[in-house]
Design an enzyme around this catalytic site. Structure first.
Site, PDB file in Angstrom:
ATOM      1  N   ASP A  98      49.791 -42.937  56.179  1.00  0.00           N
ATOM      2  CA  ASP A  98      49.969 -44.245  55.556  1.00  0.00           C
ATOM      3  C   ASP A  98      51.418 -44.296  55.056  1.00  0.00           C
ATOM      4  OD1 ASP A  98      50.062 -46.464  53.912  1.00  0.00           O
ATOM      5  OD2 ASP A  98      48.318 -45.913  52.692  1.00  0.00           O
ATOM      6  N   TRP A 120      45.681 -44.475  46.660  1.00  0.00           N
ATOM      7  CA  TRP A 120      45.540 -45.014  48.021  1.00  0.00           C
ATOM      8  C   TRP A 120      44.939 -43.988  48.954  1.00  0.00           C
ATOM      9  CZ3 TRP A 120      45.309 -49.868  47.806  1.00  0.00           C
ATOM     10  CH2 TRP A 120      46.179 -50.625  47.018  1.00  0.00           C
ATOM     11  N   LYS A 145      55.607 -54.236  51.388  1.00  0.00           N
ATOM     12  CA  LYS A 145      56.374 -53.353  50.520  1.00  0.00           C
ATOM     13  C   LYS A 145      57.822 -53.268  50.998  1.00  0.00           C
ATOM     14  CE  LYS A 145      52.425 -52.361  48.571  1.00  0.00           C
ATOM     15  NZ  LYS A 145      51.486 -51.296  48.871  1.00  0.00           N
TER      16      LYS A 145
HETATM   17  C1  LIG Z   1      49.982 -51.187  48.897  1.00  0.00           C
HETATM   18  C2  LIG Z   1      49.455 -50.004  49.586  1.00  0.00           C
HETATM   19  C3  LIG Z   1      48.247 -50.038  50.307  1.00  0.00           C
HETATM   20  C4  LIG Z   1      47.349 -51.252  50.368  1.00  0.00           C
HETATM   21  O1  LIG Z   1      47.946 -52.266  51.038  1.00  0.00           O
HETATM   22  P1  LIG Z   1      47.271 -53.699  51.237  1.00  0.00           P
HETATM   23  O2  LIG Z   1      48.174 -54.291  52.254  1.00  0.00           O
HETATM   24  O3  LIG Z   1      47.282 -54.389  49.924  1.00  0.00           O
HETATM   25  O4  LIG Z   1      45.897 -53.482  51.759  1.00  0.00           O
HETATM   26  C5  LIG Z   1      47.857 -48.900  50.988  1.00  0.00           C
HETATM   27  N1  LIG Z   1      48.606 -47.783  50.939  1.00  0.00           N
HETATM   28  C6  LIG Z   1      49.752 -47.704  50.237  1.00  0.00           C
HETATM   29  C7  LIG Z   1      50.530 -46.439  50.241  1.00  0.00           C
HETATM   30  C8  LIG Z   1      50.219 -48.812  49.545  1.00  0.00           C
HETATM   31  O5  LIG Z   1      51.363 -48.740  48.860  1.00  0.00           O
END
Ligand SMILES: *Cc1c(COP(=O)(O)O)cnc(C)c1O
Length: 363
Positions: A175, A105, A199
């Site tokens: 993030d 990511w 998540k």
């Molecule tokens: C799942 C995830 C993403 C991407 O998320 P989307 O909502 O599918 O675009 C980005 N960063 C991390 C750390 C993730 O776990």
């Protein structure tokens, strides 16, 4: 649990939601609190929805202790759109930004940002398949960088920052898609925090952005209106139709966290859940966790048997017992138990019992 058919879903996302939130939403689905319609049907400009989104923001501010000089936005496009919005808005002076690459990511975010400026990878753990978090200090950062970017919890590899990098006056962007609300965070240490909801917060379709106000307003003239944070900040996330139902459920999750004693109380349970699992893995000579101990994630517990066929068998047999999605990410294989806030202790206990049985049968 009132619904006996529910499985323990160990998926990295979308993932489990608190059952009481789901059941409460179900009871209110056709007729939300006596207003004669569902949240999916009502105008986003209605009084009812106005209260839903205001309460959601107020409760998130309260449980995360978000300072007043930060804007909270509920956006769309997932974590992924933030990979572009961050550089489009924050590359505001030197057009330089420094990234720490700790997994897929972070790497995607780096590649996206590289389209828009002079982006440098200042540290990476790729040479060791992202099994640890590099230590970065102020000396690693270019003094004129517009921001520093980290992925605070690496969902695929199962690592988490054991510290908040000190970037001095340079805004730190994080993030937190897979760890938001799992631990108490000092928001004031960050310039911008973002997290896709699916998540640890609610349904997919909504992304939380928490941004220091003084960083707003630097998007260039060529940045699309919709990708300028200012557009959303000035319109209280209602520039256009927001993801109403996702915001509603996230708001219910925030209330639920408040009722459970807040993020600190949840974190204690998370530490206990992950601790049990890691302790068992470390004590066993059948399973291994490849992640450096101090960098291990509370949310995503990665482990292997060392035999890919046995790993597959593990995942299939666990599924038959009502524990689903224990496979590791398709890029690394093995197993991954994602144990977000809504995974009950009961689910972790059941997983450990299963692991013991599987070990005894396959050793
Ligand atoms: C799942 C995830 C993403 C991407 O998320 P989307 O909502 O599918 O675009 C980005 N960063 C991390 C750390 C993730 O776990």
């Amino acid at each position: 649990m009132t619904n006996q058919n529910r499985v323990f879903n160990f998926s990295a996302g979308p993932s489990m939601l608190p059952l009481n939130v789901i059941e409460d939403a179900a009871a209110n689905l056709a007729d939300y609190e006596g207003c004669g319609q569902s949240v999916m049907e009502m105008s986003h400009r209605s009084k009812e929805f106005g209260k839903i989104i205001e309460d959601a923001e107020a409760n998130l501010r309260e449980i995360m202790n978000i300072p007043d000089n930060y804007k909270v936005m509920f956006l769309q496009g997932g974590g992924t759109l933030q990979f572009a919005m961050v550089p489009l808005n924050l590359l505001r002076a030197s057009k330089k930004a420094d990234y720490v690459v700790t997994g897929s990511w972070a790497k995607k975010a780096y590649k996206e940002a590289a389209k828009f400026g002079d982006i440098k990878v200042i540290a990476s753990s790729e040479e060791n398949t992202f099994t640890y978090i590099p230590e970065i200090t102020k000396e690693d950062i270019r003094p004129d960088a517009d921001y520093v970017y980290v992925c605070y919890n690496n969902t695929i590899y199962g690592t988490h920052y054991p510290y908040i990098p000190d970037t001095g006056d340079i805004p730190l962007v994080a993030d937190m898609s897979s760890c938001i609300l799992s631990e108490e965070i000092d928001v004031s240490k960050f310039g911008l925090i973002f997290a896709g909801a699916q998540k640890n917060v609610g349904p997919a379709g909504m992304t939380i952005v928490i941004m220091r106000e003084d960083l707003l307003g630097f998007a260039g003239d060529t940045v699309p209106t919709y990708l300028d944070y200012k557009t959303h900040a000035e319109n209280d996330s209602m520039y256009n139709t927001p993801p109403c139902f996702a915001i509603y459920i996230a708001g219910e999750v925030f209330k639920n966290i408040k009722n459970m004693g807040g993020v600190g109380a949840l974190n204690k349970v998370n530490v206990e859940k992950a601790g049990k699992l890691y302790d068992y893995i470390d004590a066993s000579d059948f399973y291994q966790c490849p992640i450096r101990e101090k960098d291990r994630s509370l949310m995503n517990v990665v482990f292997v048997t060392g035999d890919a066929d046995l790993d597959k068998k593990f995942v299939a047999e666990a599924k038959a017992e009502g524990m689903v999605n224990l496979n590791g990410h398709r890029s690394i294989g093995g197993m991954r138990a994602s144990i977000y806030n809504a995974m009950p202790m009961e689910g972790v206990n059941k997983l450990i019992e299963f692991m013991k049985k599987f070990e005894a049968e396959n050793k």
